[in-house]
Design a protein around this motif. Sequence first.
Motif, PDB file in Angstrom:
ATOM      1  N   PHE A  16       2.283   4.125  -0.300  1.00 51.28           N
ATOM      2  CA  PHE A  16       1.648   2.797  -0.193  1.00 51.28           C
ATOM      3  C   PHE A  16       1.493   2.378   1.262  1.00 51.28           C
ATOM      4  N   TRP A  17       2.415   2.806   2.111  1.00 47.78           N
ATOM      5  CA  TRP A  17       2.350   2.461   3.524  1.00 47.78           C
ATOM      6  C   TRP A  17       1.523   3.451   4.347  1.00 47.78           C
ATOM      7  N   LYS A  18       1.093   4.548   3.748  1.00 46.68           N
ATOM      8  CA  LYS A  18       0.352   5.542   4.518  1.00 46.68           C
ATOM      9  C   LYS A  18      -1.002   4.975   4.937  1.00 46.68           C
ATOM     10  N   ASP A  19      -1.288   5.047   6.239  1.00 49.10           N
ATOM     11  CA  ASP A  19      -2.547   4.528   6.793  1.00 49.10           C
ATOM     12  C   ASP A  19      -2.746   3.046   6.467  1.00 49.10           C
ATOM     13  N   LEU A  20      -1.668   2.290   6.424  1.00 50.31           N
ATOM     14  CA  LEU A  20      -1.737   0.872   6.062  1.00 50.31           C
ATOM     15  C   LEU A  20      -2.451   0.067   7.148  1.00 50.31           C
ATOM     16  N   PRO A  21      -3.456  -0.728   6.794  1.00 50.72           N
ATOM     17  CA  PRO A  21      -4.087  -1.606   7.807  1.00 50.72           C
ATOM     18  C   PRO A  21      -3.108  -2.694   8.264  1.00 50.72           C
TER      19      PRO A  21
ATOM     20  N   THR B 145     -11.079  -1.812   0.090  1.00 46.53           N
ATOM     21  CA  THR B 145      -9.763  -1.579  -0.492  1.00 46.53           C
ATOM     22  C   THR B 145      -8.911  -2.833  -0.403  1.00 46.53           C
ATOM     23  N   TRP B 146      -8.300  -3.190  -1.524  1.00 45.44           N
ATOM     24  CA  TRP B 146      -7.395  -4.345  -1.583  1.00 45.44           C
ATOM     25  C   TRP B 146      -5.941  -3.874  -1.639  1.00 45.44           C
ATOM     26  N   TYR B 147      -5.085  -4.599  -0.923  1.00 45.95           N
ATOM     27  CA  TYR B 147      -3.640  -4.419  -1.009  1.00 45.95           C
ATOM     28  C   TYR B 147      -3.040  -5.722  -1.516  1.00 45.95           C
ATOM     29  N   VAL B 148      -2.144  -5.623  -2.479  1.00 48.14           N
ATOM     30  CA  VAL B 148      -1.475  -6.801  -3.020  1.00 48.14           C
ATOM     31  C   VAL B 148       0.022  -6.601  -2.911  1.00 48.14           C
TER      32      VAL B 148
ATOM     33  N   LYS C 111     -15.749  -1.907 -11.269  1.00 48.17           N
ATOM     34  CA  LYS C 111     -14.561  -1.272 -11.816  1.00 48.17           C
ATOM     35  C   LYS C 111     -13.709  -0.716 -10.679  1.00 48.17           C
ATOM     36  N   TYR C 112     -12.392  -0.833 -10.866  1.00 46.88           N
ATOM     37  CA  TYR C 112     -11.458  -0.428  -9.821  1.00 46.88           C
ATOM     38  C   TYR C 112     -10.377   0.467 -10.409  1.00 46.88           C
ATOM     39  N   ARG C 113      -9.800   1.262  -9.548  1.00 45.62           N
ATOM     40  CA  ARG C 113      -8.586   1.989  -9.899  1.00 45.62           C
ATOM     41  C   ARG C 113      -7.472   1.482  -8.979  1.00 45.62           C
ATOM     42  N   ALA C 114      -6.284   1.348  -9.550  1.00 50.96           N
ATOM     43  CA  ALA C 114      -5.169   0.763  -8.813  1.00 50.96           C
ATOM     44  C   ALA C 114      -3.938   1.639  -8.924  1.00 50.96           C
ATOM     45  N   SER C 115      -3.240   1.786  -7.803  1.00 49.35           N
ATOM     46  CA  SER C 115      -1.900   2.365  -7.799  1.00 49.35           C
ATOM     47  C   SER C 115      -0.912   1.206  -7.760  1.00 49.35           C
TER      48      SER C 115
ATOM     49  N   LEU D 241      12.820  -7.684 -10.858  1.00 51.89           N
ATOM     50  CA  LEU D 241      14.268  -7.727 -10.730  1.00 51.89           C
ATOM     51  C   LEU D 241      14.652  -8.778  -9.693  1.00 51.89           C
ATOM     52  N   PRO D 242      15.892  -9.249  -9.693  1.00 50.76           N
ATOM     53  CA  PRO D 242      16.338 -10.116  -8.598  1.00 50.76           C
ATOM     54  C   PRO D 242      16.097  -9.424  -7.253  1.00 50.76           C
ATOM     55  N   SER D 243      15.543 -10.141  -6.297  1.00 45.70           N
ATOM     56  CA  SER D 243      15.213  -9.617  -4.963  1.00 45.70           C
ATOM     57  C   SER D 243      14.168  -8.507  -5.021  1.00 45.70           C
ATOM     58  N   GLY D 244      13.369  -8.506  -6.092  1.00 40.95           N
ATOM     59  CA  GLY D 244      12.421  -7.434  -6.306  1.00 40.95           C
ATOM     60  C   GLY D 244      11.012  -7.760  -5.878  1.00 40.95           C
ATOM     61  N   GLY D 245      10.095  -6.839  -6.214  1.00 37.90           N
ATOM     62  CA  GLY D 245       8.710  -7.041  -5.828  1.00 37.90           C
ATOM     63  C   GLY D 245       7.788  -6.080  -6.541  1.00 37.90           C
ATOM     64  N   PHE D 246       6.504  -6.203  -6.256  1.00 35.76           N
ATOM     65  CA  PHE D 246       5.507  -5.272  -6.788  1.00 35.76           C
ATOM     66  C   PHE D 246       4.391  -5.130  -5.766  1.00 35.76           C
ATOM     67  N   ASN D 247       3.649  -4.025  -5.873  1.00 40.03           N
ATOM     68  CA  ASN D 247       2.589  -3.721  -4.916  1.00 40.03           C
ATOM     69  C   ASN D 247       1.438  -3.037  -5.631  1.00 40.03           C
ATOM     70  N   LEU D 248       0.232  -3.321  -5.162  1.00 39.25           N
ATOM     71  CA  LEU D 248      -0.946  -2.639  -5.672  1.00 39.25           C
ATOM     72  C   LEU D 248      -1.833  -2.215  -4.512  1.00 39.25           C
ATOM     73  N   LYS D 249      -2.400  -1.027  -4.640  1.00 38.95           N
ATOM     74  CA  LYS D 249      -3.496  -0.599  -3.794  1.00 38.95           C
ATOM     75  C   LYS D 249      -4.686  -0.404  -4.711  1.00 38.95           C
ATOM     76  N   ILE D 250      -5.742  -1.187  -4.486  1.00 40.84           N
ATOM     77  CA  ILE D 250      -6.873  -1.253  -5.412  1.00 40.84           C
ATOM     78  C   ILE D 250      -8.132  -0.759  -4.696  1.00 40.84           C
ATOM     79  N   GLU D 251      -8.753   0.248  -5.268  1.00 45.03           N
ATOM     80  CA  GLU D 251      -9.959   0.827  -4.672  1.00 45.03           C
ATOM     81  C   GLU D 251     -11.071   0.872  -5.710  1.00 45.03           C
ATOM     82  N   PRO D 252     -12.323   0.701  -5.268  1.00 41.24           N
ATOM     83  CA  PRO D 252     -13.439   0.773  -6.229  1.00 41.24           C
ATOM     84  C   PRO D 252     -13.592   2.191  -6.770  1.00 41.24           C
ATOM     85  N   GLU D 253     -13.968   2.271  -8.029  1.00 44.37           N
ATOM     86  CA  GLU D 253     -14.238   3.581  -8.609  1.00 44.37           C
ATOM     87  C   GLU D 253     -15.526   4.149  -8.016  1.00 44.37           C
ATOM     88  N   ARG D 254     -15.506   5.417  -7.771  1.00 47.09           N
ATOM     89  CA  ARG D 254     -16.676   6.064  -7.157  1.00 47.09           C
ATOM     90  C   ARG D 254     -17.689   6.415  -8.225  1.00 47.09           C
TER      91      ARG D 254
END
Length: 637
Positions: free
Chosen positions: A535-540, A566-569, A592-596, A624-637
């Motif tokens: 998720f952090w690779k080549d992060l803007p 590309t969207w990062y959440v 339409k998008y694909r998300a990791s 979870l307590p002290s937790g989080g979530f992340n998405l990398k969202i890219e348009p489908e080709r």
Amino acid sequence: MKKFGLNCFATTIAVLVCLSGWILADATEPSAAISSPDGKVSVIFSLQEKDPATGEVFPSATPYYEVSYDGKVFLRPSRMGFNLIGAAQIKHYFQLEDCLYDEHRSMWKPVIGEQETYSDNYNEMRVILRETIYPERRLDIVFRAYDEGIAFRYELPDQPGFETVTLTSELTEFSFPKKSAVWESHGHEGKYYKVSPAEIRPGCELPLTCVTLSGVYGAIFEAGCNHYPRSYVQAPHRGADILRIQLRGEAKGSCGIITGWRVITLSDRPGDLMLHNYLAYNLSEPCKIEDPSWIKPGTAMRETTISTPEAYKMIDYCSEMGIDYMIFDWGWYGKANSQASDPRRVQVADPITGLGKPGHPGLDLPAIIEYGREKGVGIFLYVNWEGCERYADVIFPLYEQWGVKGIKPGFVHVGNQEWQEWTEKLVAKAAEHHLLVDIHDAYRPDGLSRTWPNLLTQEGIHGTEQEPDADHSAMLPFTRFTSGAGDFTPGFARKTLQTTYAHRLALAVIYYSPAQFLFWNEKITEDHYRPELEFWKDLPTIWDETRFLDGEIGEKAVVARRKGQTWYVGGITNTHARSIDLDCSFLPAGKKYRASIYTDREDETVETRKIRLTAKSVLHFDLLPSGGFNLKIEPER
């Protein structure tokens, strides 16, 4: 400039001026007003014979202002002005001589920023005050009303008696409605605590986040202070819920003086305060670098051993992960806080004691810089304030010759006007030699990065060096980040951090820093190869669009940022478990998008899954307590 003359004296009849939407409230005192382009934000200026909150009687007319948002009071009438030495005071005995109105509508493109473009739309009111007693001197107060908030400053024009000016203190106040709350912080790396305005202790840091009982949120900060002392706020002990600006030194000018800007961003959503921090940019001078194309923001990590073999390993890792910079922190040129340490030469030592490190394999800095260049990884060097103060004229051209990409000045002096000016000169001098800058310790943003965008970021924040808990993580987007970028150094692999791995991943998206130091106090271990770090690779680190999707101060924060298509959440909770629903309507419709997706598991691993989604999707996360979530969202080709 549109001008409205002496008709701006208040009567018992409200008057509307179409240009700026200013309304003269019912009053018997001289007053004038202005509102934002959308009409939601309004400022009323008045001259008062006694303080509306305390009943204190003044010698004569004294300036006041009040602020409302969407028809709700944010600030009650609050005193304005300042104290001088070396000249007769100019804070009472005023008449409202004139009001000049203007409007400004523009967009501009930052070199570094959280949006591809920033709007700079405001209505301006210049209140011209004239003393009613000899020598009838003039004082201007300039107000700007934006859809995002307000700003004001004092301008003492060049006139007889003000060939030199020394301003010892400001009388600027913020008088809150009853049952308001603020989040105070003390020390440049302090935590934040919710208190009533009357409970604030002296020396409270800016920015200051506030909320009224009616649900109006505000962030008070300063801008354009590169030639003006920085400020604290404190309770003046003369009335409940009234705060006053406290300067960190005298303000000095010749042929009059222009103060820094006092800025208040406003919204009915706390997350908007972070989105509106660009008002500090709008109120600062445009970029002074003729060709800023060499300025490359990016991610970074710290090499802790300051040794050649480990530096090679870390450069390899950075190259593999798309991390742009590696930094040698203090200790590479000897004892850090010593005038005798010479940042022109490598001398690896304990930065506290200055003693050498027995068995240390050495640091071949030229070879490392060249190896980094081959691998696409630039080198930053730490230089303590003593080294910057004494050696800047020689080390900056030297570092440029070596191929160094940036510097991190440490423990620089902040506060008084002289050190503010020194800091700007330091950043400007670094720009002359194509050096990026990350100022550490006490410095906090005030818009200077617009003028000198090689100033990528600054600390002035309670970061992962102190290993704070998730309550603090969920506080910062609404407090410290309301005035600009912060070098929090998210960290990831340290076992002593108090948050989950998915929480840590999200901080690099939620916290804005054009120089984003992802890893800080870590040697390369197997944890640096955990699969979720993709998720952090080549992060803007700068963005074309930013959205604050959900959040409550100290509770949770969800931020979406776009670079290209590309969207990062990133989403986090505090120390409590909670459920969050992510509405994907921020995405363009009809695509339409694909998300990791990266979420925590109970066993301290991170689950990675891939899904398809659209703007109509709603995703559910149980954090979870002290937790989080992340998405990398890219348009489908």
